[in-house]
Design an enzyme around this catalytic site. Structure first.
Site, PDB file in Angstrom:
ATOM      1  N   ASP A 141       0.806  -1.214   0.000  1.00  0.00           N
ATOM      2  CA  ASP A 141       0.000   0.000   0.000  1.00  0.00           C
ATOM      3  C   ASP A 141       0.844   1.271   0.000  1.00  0.00           C
ATOM      4  OD1 ASP A 141      -1.345   2.265   1.692  1.00  0.00           O
ATOM      5  OD2 ASP A 141      -3.036   1.048   1.026  1.00  0.00           O
ATOM      6  N   VAL A 169      -5.285   2.496  -0.020  1.00  0.00           N
ATOM      7  CA  VAL A 169      -5.176   1.957  -1.379  1.00  0.00           C
ATOM      8  C   VAL A 169      -5.514   0.466  -1.384  1.00  0.00           C
ATOM      9  CG1 VAL A 169      -3.653   1.640  -3.362  1.00  0.00           C
ATOM     10  CG2 VAL A 169      -3.459   3.706  -1.957  1.00  0.00           C
ATOM     11  N   ASP A 170      -5.049  -0.263  -0.388  1.00  0.00           N
ATOM     12  CA  ASP A 170      -5.389  -1.684  -0.274  1.00  0.00           C
ATOM     13  C   ASP A 170      -6.902  -1.871  -0.229  1.00  0.00           C
ATOM     14  OD1 ASP A 170      -3.441  -3.698  -0.363  1.00  0.00           O
ATOM     15  OD2 ASP A 170      -2.626  -3.124   1.567  1.00  0.00           O
ATOM     16  N   TYR A 171      -7.561  -1.065   0.610  1.00  0.00           N
ATOM     17  CA  TYR A 171      -9.012  -1.205   0.766  1.00  0.00           C
ATOM     18  C   TYR A 171      -9.724  -0.885  -0.555  1.00  0.00           C
ATOM     19  CZ  TYR A 171     -13.568  -1.318   2.954  1.00  0.00           C
ATOM     20  OH  TYR A 171     -14.857  -1.657   3.278  1.00  0.00           O
TER      21      TYR A 171
END
Length: 391
Positions: A141, A169-171
């Site tokens: 991320d 960003v991961d989410y």
């Protein structure tokens, strides 16, 4: 009935991006089978240093491990790959976030898999993309934040980059990947064929900056949303005040607190000037805010239609009446911890109701059950277990 009931999803992913996408699909009713390699399994299982030190469940794994069954499968063995192939033949979706070429080397790239199961939706969450100069680079991320320009947003020229501690960003990539899977499943209903769904941390981090990109493309200027926000200290905390959508926000702020109109100062006469000289506004108005509690400040400012909100700690946010009203937290049984509150899916479907989520499971907890579901005999399963094909 939940919308994805009867849909089988094979999840071969680690850390947050793909495991969260798998959990989201599981929330909608899919039978998500998480396939992990022995002996470690998903990195998230021991990324939590506190849980690992206690030889207990990782809190991070618990966050993205609900509504799944786990299969521990050794893909280095021929039999392990044969098992995966048999699962793929009957599955509806396969999602993974391995580096480009990894699944191809195992014999399970999209081209090979789509031939044996044309109805399969094959979804990949890359770090930086399937090809290109960064494709082989390991991703995370904060690396995506750094490479995408995200970490420089709102930073003045020559200023220090800022990383967001929450893996935003991961989410967003997990949500994008699950969205792509749902679209491909809908397309399959019409065509009878699966599809290849891809996204990446890098692409999503850029996509999240669509407004900033547009301002550069059309008028060659940098959008900076932080300039519209001022954070003031109150007598018991902090408050964020926005200058957006108001012609003279400082005048309204003064009105809220029965203060003389500070916007009479020519340097602070308009919203644009107030943003330009934000430090002067802070200097002039800061002492006013500090005389009142955060709650009093919010009430006064709201009456003059100024956008504002208290700055809260997550612990307080989780107890907030709005949080409770929205049912964003769900009760999950965690082995050794009883019932705890974890964050659920922010998307609600009124017609599907709320079921108690399946707790995060131990590594390979459902290996025997899953193989039995895929028509392996008890003797075959026992043989696999004795030879370490499954664990």
């Amino acid at each position: 009935m939940k919308p994805l009931s009867g849909i089988t999803v094979l999840e071969l992913g680690m850390v947050m991006q793909v495991p969260l996408a798998g959990q989201m699909l599981g929330d909608y009713g899919a039978d998500v089978i998480k396939i992990e390699r022995p002996p470690r399994g998903d990195i998230m299982r021991d990324l939590d240093e506190v849980g690992t030190a206690r030889e207990d469940m990782s809190c991070y794994y618990a966050a993205v491990g609900c509504n799944k069954r786990t299969l521990c499968l050794d893909l280095k063995q021929d039999e392990g790959r044969e098992v995966l192939g048999k699962l793929i033949d009957k599955a509806d979706v396969l999602i993974h976030n391995f580096r480009p070429g990894a699944m191809e080397r195992l014999g399970f790239g999209y081209e090979e898999v789509s031939k044996r199961n044309p109805r399969l939706v094959y979804a990949v969450g890359y770090a930086f993309g399937a090809k290109g100069p960064l494709s082989g680079m390991p991703g995370q991320d904060m690396l995506a934040q750094s490479l995408s320009g995200f970490a420089m947003n709102g930073v003045e020229s020559g200023g220090r980059p800022r990383l967001t501690a929450t893996p935003t960003v991961d989410y967003a990539t997990a949500a994008s990947l699950s969205q792509g899977v749902l679209a491909a499943l809908l397309g399959r209903e019409r065509t009878g064929k699966g599809d290849l769904v891809t996204t990446s941390l890098f692409d999503v981090a850029i996509a999240m900056q669509l407004l900033e990109t547009s301002s550069r493309a059309l008028y060659d200027y940098r959008t900076d949303w932080v300039q519209y926000a001022m954070i003031f200290k109150t007598s018991d905390g902090w408050i964020t005040v926005l200058t957006l959508f108001r012609d003279n926000p400082l005048q309204l702020m003064c009105k809220a607190f029965n203060e003389d109109d500070m916007s009479a100062d020519p340097l602070l006469a308009t919203a644009t000037l107030q943003r330009k000289h934000a430090s002067k506004v802070q200097e002039k108005f800061g002492p006013v805010m500090e005389r009142y509690t955060t709650d009093e400040c919010v009430k006064r400012l709201s009456k003059t239609d100024i956008l504002c909100a208290p700055v809260m700690d997550l612990d307080d946010t989780l107890k907030h009446p709005q949080t409770l009203q929205n049912d964003i937290l769900r009760e999950v049984e965690i082995p050794g911890h009883g019932t705890v509150q974890l964050v659920g899916n922010p998307v609600k479907l009124a017609g599907q109701g709320e079921d108690k989520p399946r707790p995060p499971s131990a590594l390979g907890e459902f290996s025997r059950e899953i193989l039995s579901d895929f028509d392996y005999s008890e003797s075959e399963i026992r043989d696999f277990q004795e030879r370490g094909v499954i664990a």
